[in-house]
Write a protein that holds these residues in place. Structure first.
Motif, PDB file in Angstrom:
ATOM      1  N   GLU A 182       0.833  -1.208   0.000  1.00  0.00           N
ATOM      2  CA  GLU A 182       0.000   0.000   0.000  1.00  0.00           C
ATOM      3  C   GLU A 182       0.864   1.252   0.000  1.00  0.00           C
ATOM      4  OE1 GLU A 182      -2.593   1.117   3.175  1.00  0.00           O
ATOM      5  OE2 GLU A 182      -1.053   0.979   4.714  1.00  0.00           O
ATOM      6  N   THR A 183       0.218   2.389  -0.208  1.00  0.00           N
ATOM      7  CA  THR A 183       0.879   3.689  -0.125  1.00  0.00           C
ATOM      8  C   THR A 183       0.231   4.485   0.994  1.00  0.00           C
ATOM      9  OG1 THR A 183       1.373   3.730  -2.494  1.00  0.00           O
ATOM     10  CG2 THR A 183       1.408   5.833  -1.332  1.00  0.00           C
ATOM     11  N   LEU A 184       1.025   4.840   1.988  1.00  0.00           N
ATOM     12  CA  LEU A 184       0.551   5.704   3.065  1.00  0.00           C
ATOM     13  C   LEU A 184       1.046   7.114   2.796  1.00  0.00           C
ATOM     14  CD1 LEU A 184      -0.815   6.071   5.880  1.00  0.00           C
ATOM     15  CD2 LEU A 184       1.458   5.759   6.865  1.00  0.00           C
ATOM     16  N   GLY A 185       0.118   8.047   2.615  1.00  0.00           N
ATOM     17  CA  GLY A 185       0.480   9.440   2.427  1.00  0.00           C
ATOM     18  C   GLY A 185       0.562  10.150   3.771  1.00  0.00           C
ATOM     19  N   ILE A 186       1.568  10.994   3.937  1.00  0.00           N
ATOM     20  CA  ILE A 186       1.709  11.819   5.137  1.00  0.00           C
ATOM     21  C   ILE A 186       1.668  13.273   4.699  1.00  0.00           C
ATOM     22  CG2 ILE A 186       3.162  12.441   7.100  1.00  0.00           C
ATOM     23  CD1 ILE A 186       2.072   9.678   7.369  1.00  0.00           C
ATOM     24  N   ALA A 187       0.664  14.015   5.211  1.00  0.00           N
ATOM     25  CA  ALA A 187       0.454  15.398   4.790  1.00  0.00           C
ATOM     26  C   ALA A 187       0.472  16.326   5.998  1.00  0.00           C
ATOM     27  CB  ALA A 187      -0.866  15.527   4.037  1.00  0.00           C
ATOM     28  N   GLY A 188       0.637  17.608   5.723  1.00  0.00           N
ATOM     29  CA  GLY A 188       0.645  18.611   6.779  1.00  0.00           C
ATOM     30  C   GLY A 188       1.451  19.821   6.353  1.00  0.00           C
ATOM     31  N   GLU A 189       1.368  20.883   7.153  1.00  0.00           N
ATOM     32  CA  GLU A 189       2.100  22.106   6.860  1.00  0.00           C
ATOM     33  C   GLU A 189       3.603  21.889   6.958  1.00  0.00           C
ATOM     34  OE1 GLU A 189      -0.250  25.842   8.533  1.00  0.00           O
ATOM     35  OE2 GLU A 189      -0.254  24.202   9.970  1.00  0.00           O
ATOM     36  N   SER A 190       4.364  22.793   6.374  1.00  0.00           N
ATOM     37  CA  SER A 190       5.814  22.748   6.508  1.00  0.00           C
ATOM     38  C   SER A 190       6.198  22.882   7.981  1.00  0.00           C
ATOM     39  CB  SER A 190       6.461  23.885   5.711  1.00  0.00           C
ATOM     40  OG  SER A 190       6.194  23.735   4.335  1.00  0.00           O
ATOM     41  N   GLY A 191       7.142  22.050   8.414  1.00  0.00           N
ATOM     42  CA  GLY A 191       7.607  22.111   9.792  1.00  0.00           C
ATOM     43  C   GLY A 191       6.824  21.248  10.754  1.00  0.00           C
ATOM     44  N   CYS A 192       5.891  20.421  10.236  1.00  0.00           N
ATOM     45  CA  CYS A 192       5.066  19.607  11.135  1.00  0.00           C
ATOM     46  C   CYS A 192       5.737  18.303  11.533  1.00  0.00           C
ATOM     47  CB  CYS A 192       3.701  19.322  10.513  1.00  0.00           C
ATOM     48  SG  CYS A 192       3.768  18.207   9.094  1.00  0.00           S
ATOM     49  N   GLY A 193       6.880  17.970  10.927  1.00  0.00           N
ATOM     50  CA  GLY A 193       7.609  16.771  11.301  1.00  0.00           C
ATOM     51  C   GLY A 193       7.510  15.625  10.313  1.00  0.00           C
ATOM     52  N   LYS A 194       6.928  15.865   9.127  1.00  0.00           N
ATOM     53  CA  LYS A 194       6.740  14.793   8.138  1.00  0.00           C
ATOM     54  C   LYS A 194       8.073  14.177   7.712  1.00  0.00           C
ATOM     55  CE  LYS A 194       4.863  17.386   4.975  1.00  0.00           C
ATOM     56  NZ  LYS A 194       5.129  18.718   5.562  1.00  0.00           N
ATOM     57  N   SER A 195       8.979  15.022   7.257  1.00  0.00           N
ATOM     58  CA  SER A 195      10.254  14.525   6.736  1.00  0.00           C
ATOM     59  C   SER A 195      11.092  13.891   7.835  1.00  0.00           C
ATOM     60  CB  SER A 195      11.038  15.674   6.085  1.00  0.00           C
ATOM     61  OG  SER A 195      10.330  16.184   4.964  1.00  0.00           O
ATOM     62  N   THR A 196      11.074  14.494   9.021  1.00  0.00           N
ATOM     63  CA  THR A 196      11.836  13.934  10.138  1.00  0.00           C
ATOM     64  C   THR A 196      11.321  12.544  10.490  1.00  0.00           C
ATOM     65  OG1 THR A 196      12.215  16.162  11.002  1.00  0.00           O
ATOM     66  CG2 THR A 196      12.598  14.329  12.513  1.00  0.00           C
ATOM     67  N   LEU A 230       6.094  -2.656  -4.630  1.00  0.00           N
ATOM     68  CA  LEU A 230       6.664  -1.728  -3.647  1.00  0.00           C
ATOM     69  C   LEU A 230       5.616  -1.248  -2.642  1.00  0.00           C
ATOM     70  CD1 LEU A 230       8.773   0.466  -6.098  1.00  0.00           C
ATOM     71  CD2 LEU A 230       9.669  -1.199  -4.463  1.00  0.00           C
ATOM     72  N   THR A 231       6.098  -0.864  -1.488  1.00  0.00           N
ATOM     73  CA  THR A 231       5.289  -0.211  -0.457  1.00  0.00           C
ATOM     74  C   THR A 231       5.866   1.182  -0.248  1.00  0.00           C
ATOM     75  OG1 THR A 231       4.876  -2.341   0.626  1.00  0.00           O
ATOM     76  CG2 THR A 231       4.471  -0.352   1.929  1.00  0.00           C
ATOM     77  N   TYR A 232       5.003   2.205  -0.252  1.00  0.00           N
ATOM     78  CA  TYR A 232       5.479   3.587  -0.152  1.00  0.00           C
ATOM     79  C   TYR A 232       4.988   4.278   1.118  1.00  0.00           C
ATOM     80  CZ  TYR A 232       6.363   3.489  -5.268  1.00  0.00           C
ATOM     81  OH  TYR A 232       6.810   3.198  -6.526  1.00  0.00           O
ATOM     82  N   SER A 286      -2.256   7.897  -2.763  1.00  0.00           N
ATOM     83  CA  SER A 286      -2.291   7.194  -1.480  1.00  0.00           C
ATOM     84  C   SER A 286      -3.525   6.310  -1.302  1.00  0.00           C
ATOM     85  CB  SER A 286      -2.237   8.195  -0.328  1.00  0.00           C
ATOM     86  OG  SER A 286      -1.094   9.010  -0.416  1.00  0.00           O
ATOM     87  N   ASP A 287      -3.329   5.181  -0.626  1.00  0.00           N
ATOM     88  CA  ASP A 287      -4.437   4.342  -0.174  1.00  0.00           C
ATOM     89  C   ASP A 287      -5.003   4.882   1.134  1.00  0.00           C
ATOM     90  OD1 ASP A 287      -4.238   2.194  -2.211  1.00  0.00           O
ATOM     91  OD2 ASP A 287      -2.260   1.925  -1.314  1.00  0.00           O
ATOM     92  N   ARG A 288      -4.104   5.285   2.034  1.00  0.00           N
ATOM     93  CA  ARG A 288      -4.490   5.924   3.288  1.00  0.00           C
ATOM     94  C   ARG A 288      -3.665   7.191   3.472  1.00  0.00           C
ATOM     95  NH1 ARG A 288      -3.497   2.843   8.225  1.00  0.00           N
ATOM     96  NH2 ARG A 288      -1.706   1.973   7.103  1.00  0.00           N
ATOM     97  N   ILE A 348       0.490  12.838  14.670  1.00  0.00           N
ATOM     98  CA  ILE A 348      -0.541  12.488  13.697  1.00  0.00           C
ATOM     99  C   ILE A 348      -1.886  12.757  14.347  1.00  0.00           C
ATOM    100  CG2 ILE A 348      -1.626  10.631  12.391  1.00  0.00           C
ATOM    101  CD1 ILE A 348       1.063   9.356  12.030  1.00  0.00           C
ATOM    102  N   VAL A 349      -2.672  13.661  13.739  1.00  0.00           N
ATOM    103  CA  VAL A 349      -3.957  14.037  14.330  1.00  0.00           C
ATOM    104  C   VAL A 349      -5.128  13.308  13.673  1.00  0.00           C
ATOM    105  CG1 VAL A 349      -3.145  16.292  15.122  1.00  0.00           C
ATOM    106  CG2 VAL A 349      -4.144  16.074  12.831  1.00  0.00           C
ATOM    107  N   GLU A 350      -4.912  12.775  12.457  1.00  0.00           N
ATOM    108  CA  GLU A 350      -5.985  12.028  11.782  1.00  0.00           C
ATOM    109  C   GLU A 350      -5.377  11.070  10.777  1.00  0.00           C
ATOM    110  OE1 GLU A 350     -10.455  12.779   9.930  1.00  0.00           O
ATOM    111  OE2 GLU A 350      -9.140  14.486  10.347  1.00  0.00           O
ATOM    112  N   LEU A 351      -5.972   9.883  10.670  1.00  0.00           N
ATOM    113  CA  LEU A 351      -5.492   8.856   9.756  1.00  0.00           C
ATOM    114  C   LEU A 351      -6.686   8.051   9.255  1.00  0.00           C
ATOM    115  CD1 LEU A 351      -3.149   7.158   8.498  1.00  0.00           C
ATOM    116  CD2 LEU A 351      -3.119   5.850  10.626  1.00  0.00           C
ATOM    117  N   ALA A 352      -6.853   8.002   7.942  1.00  0.00           N
ATOM    118  CA  ALA A 352      -8.004   7.304   7.368  1.00  0.00           C
ATOM    119  C   ALA A 352      -7.729   6.947   5.920  1.00  0.00           C
ATOM    120  CB  ALA A 352      -9.257   8.177   7.466  1.00  0.00           C
ATOM    121  N   ASP A 353      -8.617   6.125   5.326  1.00  0.00           N
ATOM    122  CA  ASP A 353      -8.543   5.858   3.892  1.00  0.00           C
ATOM    123  C   ASP A 353      -8.640   7.178   3.127  1.00  0.00           C
ATOM    124  OD1 ASP A 353      -8.358   3.165   4.328  1.00  0.00           O
ATOM    125  OD2 ASP A 353     -10.480   2.755   3.972  1.00  0.00           O
ATOM    126  N   SER A 354      -7.995   7.217   1.977  1.00  0.00           N
ATOM    127  CA  SER A 354      -7.926   8.454   1.201  1.00  0.00           C
ATOM    128  C   SER A 354      -9.303   9.035   0.902  1.00  0.00           C
ATOM    129  CB  SER A 354      -7.165   8.194  -0.099  1.00  0.00           C
ATOM    130  OG  SER A 354      -7.098   9.343  -0.892  1.00  0.00           O
TER     131      SER A 354
END
Length: 321
Positions: free
Chosen positions: A42-56, A206-208, A222-224, A233-239
């Motif tokens: 599956e592909t899990l997408g991680i979204a949010g504003e710049s500086g929220c900790g996604k890349s880290t 592949l898994t992303y 993304s699948d989720r 992480i404040v919310e997580l659900a299917d796309s």
């Protein structure tokens, strides 16, 4: 579908030094206690504003940044407990694609050397076999084999990102973290590269973990989707579920800012008040309460539990019972 990756209570703090002796006086809480899993394929997408900790978070999962706390399981093996040599052997199964296609490639190396470098480290093969592999990888990512002797400066941004993708898939990994992999590209090129990601996923299994601040891009691939704010992480659900029924006020505000292709259709914009708090001293209780128009007393004092609100829709908010 079983879990390929499982993250439990992951934290990554960066120490802030001060004083005459350079002691740690505080910590920047870039990732502050997140838990989730990614299913195989599956592909899990991680979204949010710049500086929220996604890349880290993405770097900490691959131990490019050493986690401060928490456990990471890859195929049921705890990779946070691996020593350097064991981790080096495991890295061939987990790869990273960087945001900037310009700085992520060595300008003094040819494309053949860049894509072939993983084989130098992990495989024993002749120069001819290595070059055949490199040419095969170039074909897979939509580039011509005669590019093999060119240098990175001779390519466009989209072509450079394809080279980075070819390097990442060289050792046939199972898991790839793509960190803002299309954000530096033109919109038309973004679509081509995203289609390439999907083709490679289907072909190689592949898994992303796909990190991006662009929600429309995240939705497409993304699948989720997990939404991050100030290290959590404040919310997580299917796309589809997240876009059609967002529950967290922060997610609702983010989705209201996504442009639509119909000029006659008006959207109700949710304008967030104030600035993002400092990750050095995050707010008590819910980290979003300083900007939330629905803030209650409980939000200021008690950290909301990240729980399943039904149907696999997880969130951390006191508003939703």
């Amino acid at each position: 579908m079983d879990n390929l990756l499982e993250v439990k209570g992951l934290k990554k703090y960066f120490p802030i030094k001060g004083g005459f002796f350079g002691k740690t006086v505080n910590n920047l809480k870039a990732v502050n206690d997140i838990s989730f899993s990614i299913k195989r394929g599956e592909t899990l997408g991680i979204a949010g504003e710049s500086g929220c900790g996604k890349s880290t978070a993405g770097r900490a999962i691959l131990r490019l940044h050493e986690p401060t706390a928490g456990k990471i399981y890859f195929e049921d093996q705890e990779i946070t407990a691996l020593d350097k040599e064991s981790l080096r052997k495991k890295r061939r199964e987990m790869q990273f694609i960087y945001q900037d296609p310009y700085s992520s490639l060595n300008p003094r190396m040819t494309v053949g050397d860049i894509i072939g470098e993983p084989f130098e480290v992990y495989e024993s093969m002749s120069s001819k076999d290595k070059m055949d592999k490199v040419k095969e990888l170039l074909n897979m990512v939509g580039l011509s084999p005669y590019h093999v002797r060119r240098y990175p400066h001779e390519f466009s941004g989209g072509q450079r990102q394809r080279i980075g993708i070819a390097r990442a898939i060289a050792l046939k990994p199972k898991f790839i973290v793509a960190d803002e992999a299309v954000s530096a590209l033109d919109v038309s090129i973004q679509a081509q590269v995203i289609n390439l990601f999907e083709e490679l996923q289907e072909k190689l299994g592949l898994t992303y973990m796909f990190i991006s601040h662009d929600l429309s891009v995240v939705k497409h691939i993304s699948d989720r989707i997990g939404v991050m704010y100030l290290g959590k992480i404040v919310e997580l659900a299917d796309s589809e579920e997240l876009f059609s029924h967002p529950l967290h006020p922060y997610t609702i505000a983010l989705l209201s800012a996504v442009p639509i292709a119909n000029p006659r259709r008006l959207k109700d914009r949710v304008i967030l008040q104030g600035d993002v708090p400092s990750p050095v001293n995050p707010p008590s209780g819910c980290v979003f309460h300083t900007r939330c128009s629905f803030c209650m007393d409980i939000c200021k004092n008690i950290v909301p539990e990240f729980r399943d609100a039904g149907g696999g829709h997880h969130l951390a908010c006191h508003l939703v019972k």
